[in-house]
Design an enzyme around this catalytic site. Sequence first.
Site, PDB file in Angstrom:
ATOM      1  N   GLU A   1      13.413  18.393  59.093  1.00 55.30           N
ATOM      2  CA  GLU A   1      12.442  17.497  59.719  1.00 55.30           C
ATOM      3  C   GLU A   1      11.220  17.439  58.817  1.00 55.30           C
ATOM      4  OE1 GLU A   1       9.828  16.926  63.789  1.00 55.30           O
ATOM      5  OE2 GLU A   1       9.906  18.841  62.765  1.00 55.30           O
TER       6      GLU A   1
ATOM      7  N   ASP B   1      12.874  22.683  61.538  1.00 59.13           N
ATOM      8  CA  ASP B   1      11.632  22.182  62.122  1.00 59.13           C
ATOM      9  C   ASP B   1      10.513  22.104  61.078  1.00 59.13           C
ATOM     10  OD1 ASP B   1      10.409  21.646  64.862  1.00 59.13           O
ATOM     11  OD2 ASP B   1       9.025  23.177  64.108  1.00 59.13           O
TER      12      ASP B   1
ATOM     13  N   ASP C   1      18.576  24.880  65.746  1.00 65.35           N
ATOM     14  CA  ASP C   1      17.232  24.516  65.328  1.00 65.35           C
ATOM     15  C   ASP C   1      16.625  25.742  64.641  1.00 65.35           C
ATOM     16  OD1 ASP C   1      14.714  23.066  65.281  1.00 65.35           O
ATOM     17  OD2 ASP C   1      15.470  21.990  67.028  1.00 65.35           O
TER      18      ASP C   1
ATOM     19  N   HIS D   1      13.667  14.489  70.885  1.00 68.59           N
ATOM     20  CA  HIS D   1      12.862  15.017  71.984  1.00 68.59           C
ATOM     21  C   HIS D   1      11.361  14.797  71.789  1.00 68.59           C
ATOM     22  CE1 HIS D   1      12.814  17.885  68.785  1.00 68.59           C
ATOM     23  NE2 HIS D   1      11.798  18.517  69.349  1.00 68.59           N
ATOM     24  N   ASP D   2      10.954  14.254  70.645  1.00 71.20           N
ATOM     25  CA  ASP D   2       9.532  13.990  70.389  1.00 71.20           C
ATOM     26  C   ASP D   2       9.184  12.503  70.487  1.00 71.20           C
ATOM     27  OD1 ASP D   2       9.033  16.688  69.773  1.00 71.20           O
ATOM     28  OD2 ASP D   2       9.558  16.392  67.663  1.00 71.20           O
TER      29      ASP D   2
HETATM   30  C1  NOJ Z   1       8.595  19.474  65.621  1.00 79.36           C
HETATM   31  C2  NOJ Z   1       9.373  19.600  66.898  1.00 79.36           C
HETATM   32  O1  NOJ Z   1      10.356  18.612  66.940  1.00 79.36           O
HETATM   33  C3  NOJ Z   1       8.362  19.505  68.013  1.00 79.36           C
HETATM   34  O2  NOJ Z   1       8.967  19.369  69.276  1.00 79.36           O
HETATM   35  C4  NOJ Z   1       7.475  20.705  67.941  1.00 79.36           C
HETATM   36  O3  NOJ Z   1       6.444  20.583  68.888  1.00 79.36           O
HETATM   37  C5  NOJ Z   1       6.855  20.869  66.550  1.00 79.36           C
HETATM   38  N1  NOJ Z   1       7.761  20.613  65.480  1.00 79.36           N
HETATM   39  C6  NOJ Z   1       6.325  22.256  66.380  1.00 79.36           C
HETATM   40  O4  NOJ Z   1       7.383  23.160  66.274  1.00 79.36           O
END
Ligand code: NOJ
Length: 529
Positions: free
Chosen positions: A235, A184, A96, A307-308
Amino acid sequence: MTWWKDSVVYQIYPRSFMDSNGDGIGDLQGIIQKLDYLKKLGIDIIWLSPVYDSPNDDNGYDIRDYFKIMSEFGTMQDFDQMLDEIHKRDMKLMMDLVVNHTSDEHEWFAQYPDFYYWQDQPNNWKSVFGGPAWEFDDKRNQYYLHIFSKKQPDLNWENPNLREKVYDMMRWWLDKGVDGFRMDVINFISKDSELPDTPDGDGSPYFMNGPRIHEFLHEMNQEVLSNYDCVTVGEMPGAAPGDAQKYTNPDNQELNMIFTFEHMDLDGGSDKWDLKPLNLVDLKENLEKWQHALFNVGWNSLYWNNHDQPRIVSRFGDDQEYRVESAKMLATCLHMMQGTPYIYQGEEVGMTNVAFESIDQYEDIETLNMYQEKKEQGWSHEDIMRSIHVKGRDNARTPMQWNDAANAGFTTGEPWLQVNPNYKAINVKQALEETDSIFYYYQSLISLRKTYDVITNGDFTLIHRDHPDIFAYKRETDQETLTVYCNFSANEYDINQPSGEILIQNYESSHEKLRPWEAVVFYEKKGES
Ligand code: NOJ
């Protein structure tokens, strides 16, 4: 090289994967213990959520030192051993890369203030995690920008010295032997230099897909990525198919693929916590749009979970009576499309959302901040908890359910986040014992991808477009045709299905009707019917 086009990625959220030393927190030795399990599943690439040194305001997405492993997870020696063990099993590792922001405890923050954004007067932007996006710093007597938490100051990519530091760091990891990066919120790194106020405090039009984003990613590609045989996925909240075409078209030399959020936003209002039932026709049309936009142009990533996001079987499936059928159906629907599929830990055994009663049982900064904010806005406790149960990020972060022993076999200690109470019925041990489990179904989907070229290369045609519950599509090359039927409901439907070989299905035998949550995939080799 394009090996990532017929690869399948498995995401590990290390904090919740496997704890080897009983401190209640997953770690790198825990991951090493489970590599044979991942190999058995058949995946090719592991995407590891951040394992760098961090004060954990946002579970590692706030990095204090890019060259050090978080002490709870182990040491650099453990990391090297893990990388070696992954490669020995012929799998790859994607790190990551979090470079839109660092932790405020990163040494750059004190040493190189011009790597960050400072202003005497803040604009009116709100932070993604609630409250203002600017924090006053006493020492400097100015405000700094943080799109996420105040412990995640945004890096200023306008500064070429910062960019050089980031590229050096990326080279260091690639030279060590890692095989790529998941980046990210990488489409946030170019901000409109005016940083203007907006009517509602949403600054995203000025930091998503900003003015110099393609320039920065191209530079990163030329400086770093193009010199390695690596895989990249960005992302990208707020990226539309037109943006994705630019980011992933190989001619532009930026990234291999991106994560879109459009299909994840269909069951929410302008705010994700405003719950809205999914309209399947919207989902079909959205995914169709992405399949068409990137065909022969760029490349899609395919995901339901990370994970989000809440667990997909609870979200678009039925996590009660038809948990097994609907988990397999959702997997079929996704894995038969064009793109690189991502499996999130636990998805392969049908792990579900969790509904903790008390807000004190939650750990996620987004959830905790939102609870306070909605309370202040007058939401009732019950309404807030309902939204958290449906959408909260901790749904995905409860520890991996390995077996039916205490704490689901994740730890011998006290887990950092409680395990989902359903672990006695839903766990890896059981899935490995039952030949018709969700696990083996995922294993079959992965091996089909390796066998049938049409899964990687076929075009995409949506069929039964307006059907409210059936998601059906065709994939086609000159040689092969695949027809996929997925029932997103507990209703039975009479649907005219083609004859032909069945490649995979989630019920034991065929039937004229599509049964509750049924998925069936037909295959035809052209010229053979
Ligand atoms: C996206 C990540 O997937 C998330 O978990 C994170 O809180 C935010 N970016 C900030 O880094």
